[in-house]
Structure formats: structure tokens, C-alpha cells
Design an enzyme around this catalytic site. Sequence first.
Site, mmCIF file in Angstrom:
data_model
loop_
_atom_site.group_PDB
_atom_site.id
_atom_site.type_symbol
_atom_site.label_atom_id
_atom_site.label_comp_id
_atom_site.label_asym_id
_atom_site.label_seq_id
_atom_site.Cartn_x
_atom_site.Cartn_y
_atom_site.Cartn_z
ATOM 1 N N HIS A 170 -3.321 59.353 35.294
ATOM 2 C CA HIS A 170 -4.212 59.227 36.230
ATOM 3 C C HIS A 170 -4.035 57.896 36.990
ATOM 4 O O HIS A 170 -3.212 57.082 36.350
ATOM 5 C CB HIS A 170 -5.655 59.166 35.608
ATOM 6 C CG HIS A 170 -5.627 57.989 34.478
ATOM 7 N ND1 HIS A 170 -5.344 58.375 33.146
ATOM 8 C CD2 HIS A 170 -6.228 56.666 34.430
ATOM 9 C CE1 HIS A 170 -5.681 57.156 32.534
ATOM 10 N NE2 HIS A 170 -6.024 56.103 33.117
ATOM 11 N N HIS A 203 -5.309 50.401 37.831
ATOM 12 C CA HIS A 203 -3.992 50.765 37.320
ATOM 13 C C HIS A 203 -3.644 51.889 37.230
ATOM 14 O O HIS A 203 -4.369 52.961 37.974
ATOM 15 C CB HIS A 203 -4.098 50.434 35.680
ATOM 16 C CG HIS A 203 -5.185 51.255 34.938
ATOM 17 N ND1 HIS A 203 -6.500 50.984 34.726
ATOM 18 C CD2 HIS A 203 -5.067 52.586 34.341
ATOM 19 C CE1 HIS A 203 -7.174 51.880 33.978
ATOM 20 N NE2 HIS A 203 -6.312 53.045 33.804
ATOM 21 N N GLU A 231 -0.514 51.624 32.493
ATOM 22 C CA GLU A 231 -0.898 51.919 31.246
ATOM 23 C C GLU A 231 0.224 53.227 30.822
ATOM 24 O O GLU A 231 0.361 54.032 31.726
ATOM 25 C CB GLU A 231 -2.482 52.712 31.394
ATOM 26 C CG GLU A 231 -2.964 53.347 30.280
ATOM 27 C CD GLU A 231 -4.549 53.786 30.461
ATOM 28 O OE1 GLU A 231 -4.874 54.276 31.381
ATOM 29 O OE2 GLU A 231 -5.137 53.856 29.280
HETATM 30 CO CO CO Z 1 -6.450 54.475 32.424
#
Ligand code: CO
Length: 134
Positions: free
Chosen positions: A7, A79, A130
Site C-alpha cells: 500500500h 509511507h 514499511e
Molecule cells: Co502502512
Amino acid sequence: MIGRLNHVAIAVRDLNAAVATYKNALGAKVTDATPQPEHGVTVVFVELPNTKIEFLEPLGENSPIAKFLERNPDGGIHHLCYEVDDILAARDQLKAQGARVLGDGNPKIGAHGKPVLFLHPKDFLGTLTELEQV
Ligand code: CO
């Protein structure tokens, strides 16, 4: 090591307004808002055919995205999240190369109920990164 883009997270001030924009202007399919007090955010996912967009709205006093929204009052990309098969192996390999892992260096359970880690933006092109074990 690096797998699919899981994502892209966008920090927003107003989750309802963000959802309305993506639903009305883009015709996106959007999940219900999920408060995650342990992460200091309320989360909505936009489900796209090839990936997801995660909207993050601050929740509570010490939200980790509060400072970001002070610097970026209109919101913005917060992020990127990449999938890995083995998050501990990925962490150890990255640390051996000098990359900094945020927090205590141990994976936490993220928004999807899977282990995640965050890597320091200064080590990854100015972008908070991430990793999620899938
Ligand atoms: Co995230």
C-alpha cells in the site's frame, strides 16, 4: 527481498473528506473506517485492482502522524509499504547494510494483522518505508 507494493499511505486531516474525494471523484471502493488506538490512527483502505491506498487520520493525543500533518497541512504521502516473505531475515539483512529500523527494531502487528517494520526515511530516499510480512 522486496516483493509487491502492499500500500501507499496518505496522511489526511479529515478522513470523511478524503473518502468522499476518492469515492465521488475517482469512483474508488473504500473500506469502513477502523480506529487503531494502539497505532494512534484511524485507517481506511482504498482497494485498487493492483494495490491499496491507506488513509491515516490522527487518533488521540500522541498520534505518530500529528507532526507530519503540521509540516504538511494539506496531508500527503506518508509511507510506502512493501511485502516481504520473512520480515526478520529482511530486517537482519538491512541492518547489516547499515539501514536503521525504527522503534525497538522488532516487528509490530500492523493494520492488516501482520508483522510490520518501519525503515528510517533518511536511508530510503527520504521516504518512510514499511515492510510487511505476507
Ligand atoms: Co502502512
